[in-house]
Design a protein around this motif. Structure first.
Motif, PDB file in Angstrom:
ATOM      1  N   VAL A  49      -4.584   1.487  17.584  1.00  0.00           N
ATOM      2  CA  VAL A  49      -4.016   0.943  18.820  1.00  0.00           C
ATOM      3  C   VAL A  49      -2.696   0.233  18.542  1.00  0.00           C
ATOM      4  N   ILE A  50      -2.657  -0.555  17.453  1.00  0.00           N
ATOM      5  CA  ILE A  50      -1.442  -1.309  17.119  1.00  0.00           C
ATOM      6  C   ILE A  50      -0.291  -0.368  16.788  1.00  0.00           C
ATOM      7  N   GLU A  51      -0.566   0.633  15.935  1.00  0.00           N
ATOM      8  CA  GLU A  51       0.511   1.512  15.468  1.00  0.00           C
ATOM      9  C   GLU A  51       1.040   2.417  16.576  1.00  0.00           C
ATOM     10  N   THR A  52       0.202   2.732  17.553  1.00  0.00           N
ATOM     11  CA  THR A  52       0.639   3.641  18.620  1.00  0.00           C
ATOM     12  C   THR A  52       1.012   2.897  19.903  1.00  0.00           C
ATOM     13  N   ALA A  53       1.028   1.564  19.834  1.00  0.00           N
ATOM     14  CA  ALA A  53       1.243   0.762  21.040  1.00  0.00           C
ATOM     15  C   ALA A  53       2.592   1.041  21.701  1.00  0.00           C
ATOM     16  N   TYR A  54       3.631   1.248  20.896  1.00  0.00           N
ATOM     17  CA  TYR A  54       4.973   1.427  21.449  1.00  0.00           C
ATOM     18  C   TYR A  54       5.407   2.884  21.442  1.00  0.00           C
ATOM     19  N   LEU A  55       4.436   3.760  21.261  1.00  0.00           N
ATOM     20  CA  LEU A  55       4.740   5.188  21.251  1.00  0.00           C
ATOM     21  C   LEU A  55       4.678   5.742  22.663  1.00  0.00           C
ATOM     22  N   ASP A  56       5.626   6.604  22.997  1.00  0.00           N
ATOM     23  CA  ASP A  56       5.561   7.304  24.284  1.00  0.00           C
ATOM     24  C   ASP A  56       4.492   8.381  24.143  1.00  0.00           C
ATOM     25  N   PHE A  57       3.242   7.956  24.380  1.00  0.00           N
ATOM     26  CA  PHE A  57       2.106   8.798  24.058  1.00  0.00           C
ATOM     27  C   PHE A  57       2.084  10.072  24.868  1.00  0.00           C
ATOM     28  N   ASP A  58       2.393   9.977  26.162  1.00  0.00           N
ATOM     29  CA  ASP A  58       2.352  11.169  27.006  1.00  0.00           C
ATOM     30  C   ASP A  58       3.348  12.217  26.521  1.00  0.00           C
ATOM     31  N   ARG A  68       0.811  -1.198   0.000  1.00  0.00           N
ATOM     32  CA  ARG A  68       0.000   0.000   0.000  1.00  0.00           C
ATOM     33  C   ARG A  68       0.853   1.261   0.000  1.00  0.00           C
ATOM     34  N   GLY A  69       2.159   1.064  -0.100  1.00  0.00           N
ATOM     35  CA  GLY A  69       3.031   2.226  -0.150  1.00  0.00           C
ATOM     36  C   GLY A  69       3.940   2.254   1.063  1.00  0.00           C
ATOM     37  N   SER A  70       5.196   2.615   0.868  1.00  0.00           N
ATOM     38  CA  SER A  70       6.162   2.611   1.959  1.00  0.00           C
ATOM     39  C   SER A  70       6.601   4.019   2.299  1.00  0.00           C
ATOM     40  N   ASP A  71       5.775   5.015   1.921  1.00  0.00           N
ATOM     41  CA  ASP A  71       6.171   6.397   2.117  1.00  0.00           C
ATOM     42  C   ASP A  71       5.531   7.019   3.357  1.00  0.00           C
ATOM     43  N   LYS A  72       5.056   6.179   4.271  1.00  0.00           N
ATOM     44  CA  LYS A  72       4.465   6.708   5.490  1.00  0.00           C
ATOM     45  C   LYS A  72       5.528   7.369   6.354  1.00  0.00           C
ATOM     46  N   ALA A  73       5.142   8.458   6.977  1.00  0.00           N
ATOM     47  CA  ALA A  73       6.027   9.088   7.952  1.00  0.00           C
ATOM     48  C   ALA A  73       6.021   8.243   9.221  1.00  0.00           C
ATOM     49  N   PRO A  74       7.048   8.361  10.071  1.00  0.00           N
ATOM     50  CA  PRO A  74       7.040   7.647  11.350  1.00  0.00           C
ATOM     51  C   PRO A  74       5.770   7.980  12.127  1.00  0.00           C
ATOM     52  N   ILE A  75       5.315   7.046  12.955  1.00  0.00           N
ATOM     53  CA  ILE A  75       4.052   7.227  13.650  1.00  0.00           C
ATOM     54  C   ILE A  75       4.054   8.478  14.524  1.00  0.00           C
ATOM     55  N   ALA A  76       5.192   8.814  15.121  1.00  0.00           N
ATOM     56  CA  ALA A  76       5.244  10.011  15.960  1.00  0.00           C
ATOM     57  C   ALA A  76       4.955  11.267  15.142  1.00  0.00           C
ATOM     58  N   LEU A 116      -8.055   8.789  11.768  1.00  0.00           N
ATOM     59  CA  LEU A 116      -7.739   7.686  10.861  1.00  0.00           C
ATOM     60  C   LEU A 116      -7.010   8.191   9.625  1.00  0.00           C
ATOM     61  N   ARG A 117      -7.506   9.301   9.082  1.00  0.00           N
ATOM     62  CA  ARG A 117      -6.897   9.844   7.869  1.00  0.00           C
ATOM     63  C   ARG A 117      -5.484  10.335   8.142  1.00  0.00           C
ATOM     64  N   LYS A 118      -5.296  11.097   9.216  1.00  0.00           N
ATOM     65  CA  LYS A 118      -3.984  11.671   9.501  1.00  0.00           C
ATOM     66  C   LYS A 118      -2.963  10.616   9.908  1.00  0.00           C
ATOM     67  N   LEU A 119      -3.419   9.555  10.561  1.00  0.00           N
ATOM     68  CA  LEU A 119      -2.502   8.483  10.940  1.00  0.00           C
ATOM     69  C   LEU A 119      -2.302   7.479   9.810  1.00  0.00           C
ATOM     70  N   GLU A 120      -3.089   7.640   8.728  1.00  0.00           N
ATOM     71  CA  GLU A 120      -2.986   6.788   7.541  1.00  0.00           C
ATOM     72  C   GLU A 120      -3.247   5.322   7.881  1.00  0.00           C
ATOM     73  N   VAL A 121      -4.315   5.094   8.648  1.00  0.00           N
ATOM     74  CA  VAL A 121      -4.764   3.756   8.981  1.00  0.00           C
ATOM     75  C   VAL A 121      -6.241   3.653   8.629  1.00  0.00           C
ATOM     76  N   ILE A 122      -6.807   2.446   8.696  1.00  0.00           N
ATOM     77  CA  ILE A 122      -8.185   2.272   8.251  1.00  0.00           C
ATOM     78  C   ILE A 122      -9.119   1.755   9.341  1.00  0.00           C
ATOM     79  N   SER A 123      -8.618   1.564  10.561  1.00  0.00           N
ATOM     80  CA  SER A 123      -9.485   1.064  11.620  1.00  0.00           C
ATOM     81  C   SER A 123      -8.981   1.504  12.993  1.00  0.00           C
TER      82      SER A 123
END
Length: 240
Positions: A226-235, A161-169, A214-221
């Motif tokens: 939850v999966i993409e942000t699981a290992y992010l230092d959210f705070d 689906r494309g490998s040009d996504k920016a890092p999740i942060a 969903l649009r800004k994180l470039e995900v569909i559900s």
């Protein structure tokens, strides 16, 4: 109106039954081909018998209808219309009516175009050749605040689906403060009604926030969120 046999929206085996809705559903169909609008309207009427349908043959007419009918729930838009180049129609409607989700219904089936449509603000994308069951599912999911992509593309591995996504942060940093609050509640497993109650806003406002997340994180559900942000230092990312 009745779709002709062999049309793009002819019933498929195992098509989903009409889905019950709370209250009247208001839809706007934007396409410059009258026969396709008729077939699309017929398919929608079968799935959502109580739906109120508006039709426009171009972007200017669509904007006039949206301006006169602020309660419209969803716009179904063709990308390829006379006098419209690329995503101009999509971006024009999005800019003027940002709270109305837009489901692209197009003859174009290239994954790159579908992905770009989502990046330009579409809430979903379905090819014109889909069956009624898929169309019904797409409308229902977008109205529920989710993004919709054709199942075959949504199931493809990320590299396809494309490998040009920016890092999740970086993608999370695109969110507004209110969207960050909603994201935090999604990560906690809260439903839209719970989020609306805690933020003291309407359900429709929460749905709009979820669609934008969903649009800004470039995900569909929500699951992918939850999966993409699981290992992010959210705070730290959220500035809390």
């Amino acid at each position: 109106m009745t779709a002709q046999p062999g049309s793009d929206f002819e019933a498929a085996p195992g098509a989903a039954a009409p889905l019950p809705l709370e209250g009247a559903l208001r839809l706007l169909l934007v396409d410059d081909h009258p026969l396709f609008r008729e077939a699309l309207a017929s398919a929608i009427a079968l799935a959502f018998p109580k739906a109120a349908l508006h039709e426009a043959d171009g972007i200017r007419a669509a904007c006039e209808i949206l301006g006169q009918n602020p309660a419209i729930d969803l716009t179904l838009l063709d990308l390829s219309m006379q006098g419209v180049t690329g995503f101009e129609g999509l971006t024009t409607i999005r800019a003027r009516f940002p709270r109305v989700p837009i489901l692209i219904v197009s003859g174009v089936t290239e994954p790159r175009v579908m992905q770009e449509a989502l990046r330009h603000g579409a809430a979903g994308f379905v090819p014109k050749a889909v069956d009624k069951a898929t169309l019904t599912r797409a409308i229902s999911e977008v109205l529920g605040g989710a993004l919709f992509m054709p199942p075959d593309l949504a199931a493809a591995p990320p590299a396809a689906r494309g490998s040009d996504k920016a890092p999740i942060a970086e993608r999370v940093a695109r969110l507004t403060p209110q969207q960050m609050r909603v994201l935090g509640m999604i990560r906690q497993g809260k439903l839209n009604k719970q989020i609306a109650y805690e933020l003291q806003v309407g359900d429709s406002t929460v749905k709009a926030h979820v669609s934008e997340i969903l649009r800004k994180l470039e995900v569909i559900s929500r699951t992918q969120i939850v999966i993409e942000t699981a290992y992010l230092d959210f705070d730290q990312t959220a500035g809390f």
